[in-house]
Design a protein around this motif. Sequence first.
Motif, PDB file in Angstrom:
ATOM      1  N   PRO A  50       0.793  -1.213  -0.065  1.00 42.17           N
ATOM      2  CA  PRO A  50      -0.024   0.046  -0.045  1.00 42.17           C
ATOM      3  C   PRO A  50       0.746   1.242  -0.052  1.00 42.17           C
ATOM      4  CG  PRO A  50      -0.816  -1.636   1.667  1.00 42.17           C
ATOM      5  CD  PRO A  50       0.552  -1.918   1.119  1.00 42.17           C
ATOM      6  N   ALA A  51       0.432   2.491  -0.516  1.00 40.86           N
ATOM      7  CA  ALA A  51       1.184   3.695  -0.570  1.00 40.86           C
ATOM      8  C   ALA A  51       1.690   4.169   0.852  1.00 40.86           C
ATOM      9  CB  ALA A  51       0.246   4.867  -1.309  1.00 40.86           C
ATOM     10  N   THR A  52       0.877   3.895   2.016  1.00 47.40           N
ATOM     11  CA  THR A  52       1.648   4.308   2.943  1.00 47.40           C
ATOM     12  C   THR A  52       2.714   3.601   3.689  1.00 47.40           C
ATOM     13  OG1 THR A  52      -0.147   2.962   4.122  1.00 47.40           O
ATOM     14  CG2 THR A  52      -0.526   5.338   4.065  1.00 47.40           C
ATOM     15  N   GLN A  73       0.762   0.388  -6.173  1.00 48.35           N
ATOM     16  CA  GLN A  73      -0.665  -0.194  -6.698  1.00 48.35           C
ATOM     17  C   GLN A  73      -1.285   0.943  -7.518  1.00 48.35           C
ATOM     18  OE1 GLN A  73      -2.741  -1.813  -3.319  1.00 48.35           O
ATOM     19  NE2 GLN A  73      -1.116  -2.819  -2.350  1.00 48.35           N
ATOM     20  N   ASP A  74      -1.132   2.139  -7.577  1.00 49.83           N
ATOM     21  CA  ASP A  74      -1.856   2.998  -8.227  1.00 49.83           C
ATOM     22  C   ASP A  74      -1.091   4.349  -8.535  1.00 49.83           C
ATOM     23  OD1 ASP A  74      -4.187   4.136  -9.563  1.00 49.83           O
ATOM     24  OD2 ASP A  74      -4.931   4.946  -7.792  1.00 49.83           O
ATOM     25  N   LEU A  75      -1.176   5.203  -9.229  1.00 44.88           N
ATOM     26  CA  LEU A  75      -0.966   6.578  -9.555  1.00 44.88           C
ATOM     27  C   LEU A  75      -1.835   7.656 -10.117  1.00 44.88           C
ATOM     28  CD1 LEU A  75       1.794   6.919 -12.315  1.00 44.88           C
ATOM     29  CD2 LEU A  75      -0.235   5.542 -12.261  1.00 44.88           C
ATOM     30  N   SER A  76      -1.609   8.681  -9.743  1.00 47.16           N
ATOM     31  CA  SER A  76      -2.681   9.714 -10.235  1.00 47.16           C
ATOM     32  C   SER A  76      -2.335  10.076 -11.768  1.00 47.16           C
ATOM     33  CB  SER A  76      -2.249  11.107  -9.611  1.00 47.16           C
ATOM     34  OG  SER A  76      -3.270  11.922 -10.493  1.00 47.16           O
ATOM     35  N   LEU A 101       1.191  -0.539 -10.704  1.00 45.52           N
ATOM     36  CA  LEU A 101       0.026  -1.315 -11.378  1.00 45.52           C
ATOM     37  C   LEU A 101      -0.829  -0.455 -12.036  1.00 45.52           C
ATOM     38  CD1 LEU A 101      -1.004  -3.823  -8.592  1.00 45.52           C
ATOM     39  CD2 LEU A 101       0.415  -4.248 -10.693  1.00 45.52           C
ATOM     40  N   VAL A 102      -1.478  -0.616 -13.213  1.00 49.59           N
ATOM     41  CA  VAL A 102      -2.363   0.220 -13.725  1.00 49.59           C
ATOM     42  C   VAL A 102      -3.417  -0.477 -14.517  1.00 49.59           C
ATOM     43  CG1 VAL A 102      -2.606   1.995 -15.483  1.00 49.59           C
ATOM     44  CG2 VAL A 102      -0.487   1.920 -14.422  1.00 49.59           C
TER      45      VAL A 102
END
Length: 262
Positions: A50-52, A73-76, A101-102
């Motif tokens: 996770p990002a944190t 796991q994700d980005l803007s 990941l996208v």
Amino acid sequence: MVTTRTPLIAGNWKMNLDHLQAIAFVQKLAWSLKDAKHDFSSVEAVVFPPATDLRSVQTLLDADKLELGLGAQDLSSHDSGAYTGEISGAFLRALDVQYVLVGHSERRTLHSEGDDVVASKVAAAHRHGLVPMICVGETAADLEEHGPSAVPVAQLRASLTEVPADAEIVVAYEPVWAIGSGQAATPEQAQQVCAALREALVEIAGPERAATTRVLYGGSVKSNNIASFLREPDVDGALVGGASLDVAEFTSIVRFRSHVGV
Ligand code: PEP
């Protein structure tokens, strides 16, 4: 055909393990792989916390010179500004994140991320020097209606509309019906779709880029089925969800070459 593609085993933790648990987990995983004398140059292993957790895990990897790769796991799709709650690819890169990941099916379904959002996130990853791990896959209904390859190939084509043909990517074929269900695709099914994805890459990016791009299988991968997938010529690794949260199980998946008959 002789391939130079290094197999890649990616562990998607999803929303599991806080930063303290992540540190303990990565320490155990590093020891476990070290005990098994894992050769990271022959099979690449990457965790997607996770990002944190990213800062804590990155600090640990750096301090202990661990060879595990780090993914988000994700980005803007945006770089900075008034986007509350979003995380920029620039911030991920500053943490030495390598992959992102996208298009994971959980984001497509639970966050309504369509092909246009996926394409703009792939472009954002590319802008910031991150390698997008582009997830594609059909639902059970898609499979019934369109057959095995049509939807994943269409998703892949749509995801690459905003990046140059030579952009580095990893593709993860994840049939939605196989994710978290315990019902993995057969190795033959995985091979059929991964080969179709590679053929599409030949058209989109040319034969050289297609030959060097890793195409992974994901969906209920465990230590007892990983070797059967990696025997297929167009399957270059695995994206692993549930089984990546168990140190012994994930170690065994990364160590698939030590399994009998591989
Ligand atoms: C995933 O979520 O990407 C995944 C493949 O999950 P699981 O391995 O649990 O099926």
